[in-house]
Motif scaffolding. Structure first.
Motif, PDB file in Angstrom:
ATOM      1  N   TYR A  85       2.322   1.607  -3.496  1.00 53.93           N
ATOM      2  CA  TYR A  85       1.081   2.023  -4.505  1.00 53.93           C
ATOM      3  C   TYR A  85       1.161   3.663  -3.959  1.00 53.93           C
ATOM      4  CZ  TYR A  85      -3.642   3.751  -5.536  1.00 53.93           C
ATOM      5  OH  TYR A  85      -4.533   4.271  -5.904  1.00 53.93           O
ATOM      6  N   ASP A  86       1.141   4.078  -2.707  1.00 54.90           N
ATOM      7  CA  ASP A  86       0.807   5.638  -2.466  1.00 54.90           C
ATOM      8  C   ASP A  86       1.777   6.294  -3.021  1.00 54.90           C
ATOM      9  OD1 ASP A  86      -0.288   7.863  -1.083  1.00 54.90           O
ATOM     10  OD2 ASP A  86      -0.051   6.845   0.890  1.00 54.90           O
ATOM     11  N   LYS A 134      -2.570  15.724   6.733  1.00 57.61           N
ATOM     12  CA  LYS A 134      -3.474  14.771   7.380  1.00 57.61           C
ATOM     13  C   LYS A 134      -3.769  14.695   8.679  1.00 57.61           C
ATOM     14  CE  LYS A 134      -4.311   9.856   6.641  1.00 57.61           C
ATOM     15  NZ  LYS A 134      -3.547   8.513   5.946  1.00 57.61           N
ATOM     16  N   HIS A 153       1.693  11.086  -6.914  1.00 56.41           N
ATOM     17  CA  HIS A 153       2.403  10.126  -6.141  1.00 56.41           C
ATOM     18  C   HIS A 153       3.594  10.519  -5.762  1.00 56.41           C
ATOM     19  CE1 HIS A 153      -0.477   6.795  -6.912  1.00 56.41           C
ATOM     20  NE2 HIS A 153      -0.488   7.392  -8.125  1.00 56.41           N
ATOM     21  N   ARG A 160      -5.436   0.585  -1.002  1.00 54.70           N
ATOM     22  CA  ARG A 160      -5.594   2.120  -0.672  1.00 54.70           C
ATOM     23  C   ARG A 160      -4.574   2.974  -0.248  1.00 54.70           C
ATOM     24  NH1 ARG A 160      -8.344   2.678   4.158  1.00 54.70           N
ATOM     25  NH2 ARG A 160      -8.013   0.616   4.666  1.00 54.70           N
ATOM     26  N   ARG A 161      -4.357   4.208  -0.404  1.00 54.32           N
ATOM     27  CA  ARG A 161      -3.388   4.972   0.092  1.00 54.32           C
ATOM     28  C   ARG A 161      -3.200   4.638   1.737  1.00 54.32           C
ATOM     29  NH1 ARG A 161      -1.398   8.827  -3.146  1.00 54.32           N
ATOM     30  NH2 ARG A 161      -2.521   9.465  -4.938  1.00 54.32           N
ATOM     31  N   MET A 181      -0.714   9.251   2.674  1.00 55.27           N
ATOM     32  CA  MET A 181      -1.469  10.434   2.376  1.00 55.27           C
ATOM     33  C   MET A 181      -2.909  10.314   2.424  1.00 55.27           C
ATOM     34  SD  MET A 181       1.401  11.796   1.542  1.00 55.27           S
ATOM     35  CE  MET A 181       0.739  13.419   1.150  1.00 55.27           C
ATOM     36  N   ASP A 209      -6.734  10.274   1.720  1.00 51.22           N
ATOM     37  CA  ASP A 209      -7.441   9.566   0.669  1.00 51.22           C
ATOM     38  C   ASP A 209      -7.712  10.172  -0.766  1.00 51.22           C
ATOM     39  OD1 ASP A 209      -7.581   7.222   2.207  1.00 51.22           O
ATOM     40  OD2 ASP A 209      -9.541   7.627   3.099  1.00 51.22           O
ATOM     41  N   ARG A 252       0.815  -1.351  -0.083  1.00 52.24           N
ATOM     42  CA  ARG A 252      -0.100   0.079   0.142  1.00 52.24           C
ATOM     43  C   ARG A 252       0.692   1.284  -0.008  1.00 52.24           C
ATOM     44  NH1 ARG A 252      -4.572  -0.335   4.569  1.00 52.24           N
ATOM     45  NH2 ARG A 252      -4.763   2.029   3.762  1.00 52.24           N
ATOM     46  N   GLU A 253       2.201   1.147   0.722  1.00 53.23           N
ATOM     47  CA  GLU A 253       2.605   2.371   0.579  1.00 53.23           C
ATOM     48  C   GLU A 253       3.566   2.540  -0.594  1.00 53.23           C
ATOM     49  OE1 GLU A 253       6.043   2.220   3.730  1.00 53.23           O
ATOM     50  OE2 GLU A 253       6.964   3.936   2.919  1.00 53.23           O
TER      51      GLU A 253
END
Lengths: 182, 169
Positions: A133-134, B85, A158, A147-148, A151, A153, A130-131
């Motif tokens: 991908y984020d 965030k 990126h 999912r992110r 960061m 949503d 996931r990291e």
């Protein structure tokens, strides 16, 4: 002289011997970096190689230390080695049995940013992928919940890609205050 | 200690009665029992813990009662980096605190982003929160935090409103 030859023979790591024997067609390159064996593997066979490295009784790389990626878009010397694949997904493995580390790198072209997820092999790959991908936009196919993770949503882009500006694109001023991104 | 006596009935009442204003008594109480809500997100929080521990002992200033519920506290200590965030969370915690409330922005990151001039880091929480006292340093020493608490105490004694109230008025 005899002694030196013996050392040389021992220095050929078991993992390279076994990979050359079982997955020779998947290996693009091999190297050693400060005592850690590094192998570059074709994306199509990456899952099979990783599965072999984990399940083989002699190797038993049962611990997935880290999954990350490298954006080589500004590294011409790196790009030309592997058919101008922009990204390199990196898996760091550790074998408790052999007490040794292994780095597996997989070139990923920007035209096809998907790579098989290894969450079925190591559950711990879930958040690591996931990291990745984020931060890089690599799509891990078969991931149960891509999912992110760092960061918000609704973040766009990126940020660890080299073409992402360090100070961002104004997110610091325009982020969504009301959304419960927690 | 710290209570300014307006008048004293010496002679007439054998010194058993003092007269003052209600604001001064209330502020005297507030100043000596500031209950901090710690919002520690980075290394500044370690210095904040040191400030609370025995060597520096923030309880000498009446602020040892750390509350991890914002509803029971009146001093928010933002100590550390705040990302885009995290900022809505911090704002929500500030909103939950009862009035009057004070805010200390501890260290370079909370005050201006510090060395992290990046895409995700708030460049100073005062863009979104009314900050009463800033502490420079990376991280500041416990003495700096004690000084900041004392400055908040001075503000309270002087009868000044917190920045948050001024902003509303």
């Amino acid at each position: 002289m005899n002694e030196e030859k013996e050392v040389e023979e021992q220095s050929k790591p078991l993992v390279l011997e076994k990979l050359e024997e079982h997955h020779a067609d998947a290996l693009l390159a091999q190297d050693e970096m400060r005592g850690t064996v590094v192998v570059v593997v074709r994306k199509e066979q990456a899952y099979a190689v990783l599965e072999y490295l984990k399940t083989d009784a002699e190797l038993a790389y049962t611990f997935l230390v880290d999954v990350t990626a490298v954006d080589n878009s500004q590294m011409e010397s790196e790009l030309m080695q592997f058919d101008y694949a922009r990204f390199m997904v990196v898996y760091q493995l550790y074998s408790y049995q052999g007490q040794c580390r292994l780095r597996v790198k997989v070139p990923v072209h920007e035209s096809d940013l998907s790579i098989p997820s290894v969450t079925a092999l190591w559950k711990g790959a879930n958040w690591l992928e996931r990291e990745t991908y984020d931060m890089f936009g690599i799509n891990f196919e078969g991931h149960p919940d891509l999912r992110r993770i760092l960061m918000p949503d609704d973040f766009e882009g990126h940020p660890l890609r080299k073409d992402y500006p360090l100070r961002g694109r104004g997110e610091r001023e325009r982020f969504n205050f009301d959304k419960q991104n927690v | 200690m710290g209570l300014d006596f307006v008048g004293r009935g010496v002679g007439e009442t054998d010194g058993n009665i003092i007269t003052t204003s209600i604001e001064k008594v209330v502020n005297w109480g507030r100043k000596n029992s500031l209950w901090p809500m710690p919002f520690g997100t980075a290394c500044c929080a370690i210095e904040m813990m040191a400030t609370l521990a025995s060597k520096y002992d923030l309880s000498r200033f009446g602020s040892e009662a750390i509350r991890f519920s914002p509803r029971q506290s009146d001093l928010l200590i933002v100590s550390g980096r705040i990302s885009i965030k995290m900022m809505p969370v911090l704002k929500r915690i500030y909103d939950q605190m009862p009035d009057p409330k004070w805010v200390i922005s501890m260290g370079a990151c909370a005050s201006c982003g510090g060395v992290f001039d990046t895409y995700t880091l708030i460049q100073g929480v005062d863009q979104f929160l009314p900050v009463d006292v800033y502490i420079p340093g990376c991280p500041p020493r416990p003495e700096d935090l004690i000084d900041a608490v004392m400055q908040v105490q001075q503000k309270i004694t002087s009868g000044a409103s917190p920045k948050g109230v001024e902003a509303v008025v």
